[in-house]
Design a protein around this motif. Structure first.
Motif, PDB file in Angstrom:
ATOM      1  N   LEU A  65       9.228   9.197   5.744  1.00  0.00           N
ATOM      2  CA  LEU A  65       9.459   8.134   4.741  1.00  0.00           C
ATOM      3  C   LEU A  65       9.242   6.793   5.386  1.00  0.00           C
ATOM      4  O   LEU A  65       8.995   6.105   4.672  1.00  0.00           O
ATOM      5  CB  LEU A  65      10.753   8.590   4.167  1.00  0.00           C
ATOM      6  N   GLN A  66       9.677   6.508   6.636  1.00  0.00           N
ATOM      7  CA  GLN A  66       9.715   5.502   7.299  1.00  0.00           C
ATOM      8  C   GLN A  66       8.612   4.846   8.219  1.00  0.00           C
ATOM      9  O   GLN A  66       8.375   4.057   8.544  1.00  0.00           O
ATOM     10  CB  GLN A  66      10.937   5.647   8.386  1.00  0.00           C
ATOM     11  N   VAL A  67       7.682   5.827   8.230  1.00  0.00           N
ATOM     12  CA  VAL A  67       6.591   5.627   8.959  1.00  0.00           C
ATOM     13  C   VAL A  67       5.778   4.279   8.693  1.00  0.00           C
ATOM     14  O   VAL A  67       5.401   3.494   9.464  1.00  0.00           O
ATOM     15  CB  VAL A  67       5.573   6.993   9.212  1.00  0.00           C
ATOM     16  N   ASP A  68       5.338   4.402   7.498  1.00  0.00           N
ATOM     17  CA  ASP A  68       4.476   3.086   6.877  1.00  0.00           C
ATOM     18  C   ASP A  68       5.211   1.954   7.070  1.00  0.00           C
ATOM     19  O   ASP A  68       4.637   0.921   7.583  1.00  0.00           O
ATOM     20  CB  ASP A  68       4.610   3.358   5.318  1.00  0.00           C
ATOM     21  N   ARG A  69       6.451   1.739   6.887  1.00  0.00           N
ATOM     22  CA  ARG A  69       7.318   0.488   7.244  1.00  0.00           C
ATOM     23  C   ARG A  69       7.342   0.185   8.790  1.00  0.00           C
ATOM     24  O   ARG A  69       7.027  -0.873   8.896  1.00  0.00           O
ATOM     25  CB  ARG A  69       8.531   0.653   6.702  1.00  0.00           C
ATOM     26  N   VAL A  70       7.599   1.205   9.519  1.00  0.00           N
ATOM     27  CA  VAL A  70       7.669   1.003  10.993  1.00  0.00           C
ATOM     28  C   VAL A  70       6.381   0.540  11.550  1.00  0.00           C
ATOM     29  O   VAL A  70       6.418  -0.312  12.310  1.00  0.00           O
ATOM     30  CB  VAL A  70       7.891   2.374  11.721  1.00  0.00           C
ATOM     31  N   GLY A  83       0.824  -1.214  -0.038  1.00  0.00           N
ATOM     32  CA  GLY A  83       0.113   0.103   0.024  1.00  0.00           C
ATOM     33  C   GLY A  83       0.856   1.207  -0.014  1.00  0.00           C
ATOM     34  O   GLY A  83       0.339   2.367  -0.120  1.00  0.00           O
ATOM     35  N   TYR A  84       2.273   1.199   0.031  1.00  0.00           N
ATOM     36  CA  TYR A  84       2.979   2.320  -0.164  1.00  0.00           C
ATOM     37  C   TYR A  84       4.432   1.870  -0.668  1.00  0.00           C
ATOM     38  O   TYR A  84       5.051   1.213  -0.288  1.00  0.00           O
ATOM     39  CB  TYR A  84       3.280   2.791   1.635  1.00  0.00           C
ATOM     40  N   SER A  85       4.587   2.711  -1.699  1.00  0.00           N
ATOM     41  CA  SER A  85       5.838   2.385  -2.477  1.00  0.00           C
ATOM     42  C   SER A  85       6.751   4.155  -2.573  1.00  0.00           C
ATOM     43  O   SER A  85       6.183   4.991  -2.740  1.00  0.00           O
ATOM     44  CB  SER A  85       5.424   2.039  -3.935  1.00  0.00           C
ATOM     45  N   VAL A  86       7.905   3.610  -1.982  1.00  0.00           N
ATOM     46  CA  VAL A  86       8.517   4.751  -1.920  1.00  0.00           C
ATOM     47  C   VAL A  86       9.369   5.105  -3.313  1.00  0.00           C
ATOM     48  O   VAL A  86       9.853   4.105  -3.988  1.00  0.00           O
ATOM     49  CB  VAL A  86       9.727   4.604  -0.865  1.00  0.00           C
TER      50      VAL A  86
END
Length: 222
Positions: free
Chosen positions: A169-174, A138-141
């Motif tokens: 930028l790291q919020v979705d992954r964390v 759901g989120y691609s950097v």
């Protein structure tokens, strides 16, 4: 002869007294006064700007830390532990060849020129890793989203802060790795963002250690 010996003795005694006075003033009294003032007015800074968690000192707000997984067999460089917010690269740190027992690191910059092929490759590799690690369902950097501090080390190699852009930028992954609501992790970053010093010096920043301590507390509640 006696007068010469007496004059020499007086000079020696005067020198010894001067040495004693200077030793007491500069080596005892002055350090005690400075230490006392520092402990009284700035105890946190005087003691190394220590950060505590669970009743223990876990680091300093002035020194960045690595959040890596244990080395696997045959690995030279550990993988990042992606459940944590990551700090800046530490490419400027050197290995200590003197006191190898404690594996201390030497602070410093890479000293590589802007057109250095080594530096260019480091940045390219770091950008590819940031894109890959932070792209989740759901989120691609996109490469254009990666800020400079995500791919370059600081002058000391020990910068404890990251930009708000790199934190965001790291919020979705964390959030995904810790099974946390995205909104709560976004709020965590916002709550731990420090504004410009005096309102105009530097840029807004996030202390990675303080943010990860708060993240650990948040994850423990879920």
């Amino acid at each position: 002869m006696n007068n010469s010996v007496s004059a020499t003795a007086r000079l020696l005694w005067a020198g010894l007294r001067a040495l004693l006075v200077l030793t007491l003033v500069t080596g005892v009294f002055y350090p005690l006064v400075v230490t006392g003032i520092a402990q009284g007015l700035f105890p946190g800074r005087a003691n190394g700007s220590q950060i505590k968690a669970d009743g223990k000192v876990v680091g300093s707000s002035l020194i960045g830390q690595a959040y890596n997984l244990p080395l696997k067999k045959g690995q030279q460089t550990p993988d990042a532990d992606l459940k944590w917010f990551q700090g800046r690269p530490a490419n400027g740190l050197g290995a200590n060849s003197v006191n190898t027992r404690y594996k201390l690191l030497l602070s410093g910059a890479t000293n590589l020129a802007a057109d250095s092929k080594t530096l260019v490759k480091q940045v390219q590799d770091a950008k590819a890793a940031v894109v890959k690690d932070n792209s989740v369902a759901g989120y691609s950097v996109q490469p254009s989203q990666v800020p400079a501090d995500a791919v370059t080390s600081s002058g000391s190699g020990l910068d404890p802060d990251i930009s708000t852009a790199y934190a965001d930028l790291q919020v979705d992954r964390v959030a995904a790795k810790n099974h946390l609501p995205l909104a709560q992790v976004e709020k965590l970053v916002k709550d731990h963002t420090t504004s410009r010093t005096l309102g105009f010096i530097g840029e807004p920043r996030v202390n990675v250690l303080e943010l990860n301590i708060a993240l650990k507390d948040l994850a423990a509640k879920h």
